[in-house]
Design an enzyme around this catalytic site. Structure first.
Site, PDB file in Angstrom:
ATOM      1  N   ARG A 105       0.844  -4.677  36.636  1.00 54.86           N
ATOM      2  CA  ARG A 105       0.423  -3.503  35.870  1.00 54.86           C
ATOM      3  C   ARG A 105       1.587  -2.755  35.246  1.00 54.86           C
ATOM      4  O   ARG A 105       1.512  -2.260  34.153  1.00 54.86           O
ATOM      5  CB  ARG A 105      -0.343  -2.547  36.787  1.00 54.86           C
ATOM      6  CG  ARG A 105      -1.816  -2.828  36.829  1.00 54.86           C
ATOM      7  CD  ARG A 105      -2.490  -1.966  37.861  1.00 54.86           C
ATOM      8  NE  ARG A 105      -1.926  -2.239  39.189  1.00 54.86           N
ATOM      9  CZ  ARG A 105      -2.546  -1.997  40.326  1.00 54.86           C
ATOM     10  NH1 ARG A 105      -3.723  -1.455  40.314  1.00 54.86           N
ATOM     11  NH2 ARG A 105      -1.994  -2.269  41.492  1.00 54.86           N
ATOM     12  N   ASP A 120      -7.645  -2.156  48.857  1.00 61.90           N
ATOM     13  CA  ASP A 120      -7.888  -3.087  47.752  1.00 61.90           C
ATOM     14  C   ASP A 120      -7.645  -4.529  48.189  1.00 61.90           C
ATOM     15  O   ASP A 120      -6.954  -5.293  47.519  1.00 61.90           O
ATOM     16  CB  ASP A 120      -7.004  -2.709  46.551  1.00 61.90           C
ATOM     17  CG  ASP A 120      -7.567  -3.256  45.241  1.00 61.90           C
ATOM     18  OD1 ASP A 120      -8.731  -3.707  45.227  1.00 61.90           O
ATOM     19  OD2 ASP A 120      -6.835  -3.238  44.234  1.00 61.90           O
ATOM     20  N   GLY A 161       5.642 -13.514  37.565  1.00 62.60           N
ATOM     21  CA  GLY A 161       4.380 -12.956  37.078  1.00 62.60           C
ATOM     22  C   GLY A 161       4.579 -11.594  36.465  1.00 62.60           C
ATOM     23  O   GLY A 161       5.682 -11.047  36.449  1.00 62.60           O
ATOM     24  N   ASP A 166       0.554  -5.818  47.208  1.00 70.40           N
ATOM     25  CA  ASP A 166      -0.017  -4.853  46.279  1.00 70.40           C
ATOM     26  C   ASP A 166      -0.602  -3.623  46.958  1.00 70.40           C
ATOM     27  O   ASP A 166      -1.789  -3.555  47.263  1.00 70.40           O
ATOM     28  CB  ASP A 166      -1.066  -5.497  45.367  1.00 70.40           C
ATOM     29  CG  ASP A 166      -1.135  -4.734  44.049  1.00 70.40           C
ATOM     30  OD1 ASP A 166      -0.853  -3.520  44.059  1.00 70.40           O
ATOM     31  OD2 ASP A 166      -1.431  -5.353  43.026  1.00 70.40           O
ATOM     32  N   GLU A 173      10.012  -9.510  49.609  1.00 71.13           N
ATOM     33  CA  GLU A 173       9.969 -10.837  50.225  1.00 71.13           C
ATOM     34  C   GLU A 173       9.315 -11.792  49.217  1.00 71.13           C
ATOM     35  O   GLU A 173       8.296 -11.461  48.613  1.00 71.13           O
ATOM     36  CB  GLU A 173       9.117 -10.736  51.484  1.00 71.13           C
ATOM     37  CG  GLU A 173       8.864 -12.042  52.191  1.00 71.13           C
ATOM     38  CD  GLU A 173       7.928 -11.866  53.389  1.00 71.13           C
ATOM     39  OE1 GLU A 173       7.715 -12.842  54.096  1.00 71.13           O
ATOM     40  OE2 GLU A 173       7.412 -10.746  53.602  1.00 71.13           O
TER      41      GLU A 173
HETATM   42  P1  AMP Z   1       2.100  -7.419  40.759  1.00 72.46           P
HETATM   43  O1  AMP Z   1       2.863  -6.509  39.864  1.00 72.46           O
HETATM   44  O2  AMP Z   1       2.322  -7.127  42.203  1.00 72.46           O
HETATM   45  O3  AMP Z   1       0.653  -7.524  40.384  1.00 72.46           O
HETATM   46  O4  AMP Z   1       2.740  -8.875  40.551  1.00 72.46           O
HETATM   47  C1  AMP Z   1       2.602  -9.602  39.359  1.00 72.46           C
HETATM   48  C2  AMP Z   1       2.659 -11.088  39.667  1.00 72.46           C
HETATM   49  O5  AMP Z   1       3.951 -11.454  40.144  1.00 72.46           O
HETATM   50  C3  AMP Z   1       1.697 -11.531  40.740  1.00 72.46           C
HETATM   51  O6  AMP Z   1       0.462 -11.825  40.214  1.00 72.46           O
HETATM   52  C4  AMP Z   1       2.392 -12.756  41.335  1.00 72.46           C
HETATM   53  O7  AMP Z   1       2.107 -13.892  40.568  1.00 72.46           O
HETATM   54  C5  AMP Z   1       3.856 -12.418  41.194  1.00 72.46           C
HETATM   55  N1  AMP Z   1       4.392 -11.824  42.440  1.00 72.46           N
HETATM   56  C6  AMP Z   1       4.367 -10.508  42.781  1.00 72.46           C
HETATM   57  N2  AMP Z   1       4.961 -10.292  43.967  1.00 72.46           N
HETATM   58  C7  AMP Z   1       5.379 -11.499  44.406  1.00 72.46           C
HETATM   59  C8  AMP Z   1       6.081 -11.953  45.584  1.00 72.46           C
HETATM   60  N3  AMP Z   1       6.461 -11.096  46.542  1.00 72.46           N
HETATM   61  N4  AMP Z   1       6.350 -13.267  45.697  1.00 72.46           N
HETATM   62  C9  AMP Z   1       5.970 -14.143  44.723  1.00 72.46           C
HETATM   63  N5  AMP Z   1       5.308 -13.783  43.596  1.00 72.46           N
HETATM   64  C10 AMP Z   1       5.020 -12.483  43.428  1.00 72.46           C
END
Ligand code: AMP
Length: 278
Positions: free
Chosen positions: A26, A140, A23, A158, A95
């Site tokens: 930000r 959040d 994914g 997050d 993780e």
């Molecule tokens: P974030 O930058 O934390 O918003 O992460 C962006 C996207 O990456 C999220 O919306 C998830 O789809 C994926 N993602 C983030 N952290 C994890 C994780 N620990 N395990 C699996 N997918 C993750």
């Protein structure tokens, strides 16, 4: 498989086989990865340092997330094994939440059964109670910031908005509009109880499939704020009395009236739902 990585051992992206992107967030991208020559699977959050530095708030937010996460160990909190800086990147070793985002699961199913909701809510409450013992307020909580692990257990993630605050009394307006607590809307000092309010909003959204304080877009945030400050919650007829009682015991206007997180597993609705699943 080992369940941790020795801190400080990995200092380069060359130590990993990088797999598919999981994914985009930000500040950067998240990839599935494996530590070379091992079966250790993890999620790598790769942040662009230049992008972070160019916005002062983002830098503070990223560093805050790192500081907060690296000290935590709980089955319902996404673990951060370690982090390192390399060239123009900051890399967080996280993780891997194998079942992805709670938000996606919720949108797929529209809403969760009360039994499933009770399981998830109990797990979020447990993770939050742990964070609160560390004087961390998440600030959040919402489906977008919750993940699901391999066995389907909730992982709180997050930490961009979280604060480490031994003394209560934050005043910044942050978080997501419809998850804001009345004290935040009113600009009053607020503490850990904002996470308890958010847990109530989350329970409603799980069970009903939409947020409790939604308002027409044209009405703007003022109507949402008004509904929050009046605790104007309406339940569809399919919601059980037990679930209503549970949600309303969290959605109390006065922070001190909200059910403490430790009492969540003992609430009669939770007890009834959890015994159903066995
Ligand atoms: P974030 O930058 O934390 O918003 O992460 C962006 C996207 O990456 C999220 O919306 C998830 O789809 C994926 N993602 C983030 N952290 C994890 C994780 N620990 N395990 C699996 N997918 C993750």
């Amino acid at each position: 498989m080992a369940d941790t990585l020795e801190p400080g051992r990995i200092t380069s992206l060359r130590a990993f086989d990088i797999g598919r992107p999981l994914g985009k967030g930000r500040f950067g991208k998240v990839y599935l990865a494996r530590v070379n020559s091992t079966d250790f699977i993890l999620a790598l959050k790769v942040l662009d340092r230049e992008e972070i530095m160019s916005t002062p708030r983002a830098e503070t937010q990223a560093l805050r997330e790192i500081e907060v996460m690296r000290s935590l160990r709980h089955p319902n909190v996404v673990r951060m094994y370690d982090f390192f800086a390399e060239d123009d990147r900051l890399v967080l070793m996280l993780e891997y939440a194998a079942h992805g985002e709670m938000f996606i699961q919720l949108r797929k199913r529209k809403r969760f059964s009360e039994r499933r909701s009770a399981k998830y809510i109990c797990e979020v409450a447990d993770g939050l109670a742990y964070l609160h013992t560390k004087d961390i307020i998440h600030r959040d909580i919402k489906p977008e910031n919750l993940f699901l692990g391999l066995d389907g257990q909730v992982k709180i993630g997050d930490f961009g908005w979280s604060v480490h605050s031994p003394t209560e009394g934050q005043r910044t307006l942050c978080g997501t509009l419809s998850y804001l607590s009345p004290e935040m809307v009113l600009g009053l000092p607020h503490g850990k109880a904002i996470d308890i309010w958010a847990l109530g909003v989350l329970a409603y959204e799980f069970i009903v499939g939409k947020e409790p304080f939604e308002a027409d877009d044209s009405a703007g945030p003022r109507l949402v704020h008004k509904r929050i400050c009046n605790c104007d919650v309406q339940f569809p007829s399919f919601v059980s009395d037990g679930a209503k009682d549970f949600i309303l015991s969290l959605l109390q206007l006065k922070p001190e009236d909200r059910m403490p997180l430790e009492q969540v597993p003992e609430h009669p609705w939770i007890v009834a739902m959890r015994s159903k699943s066995r």
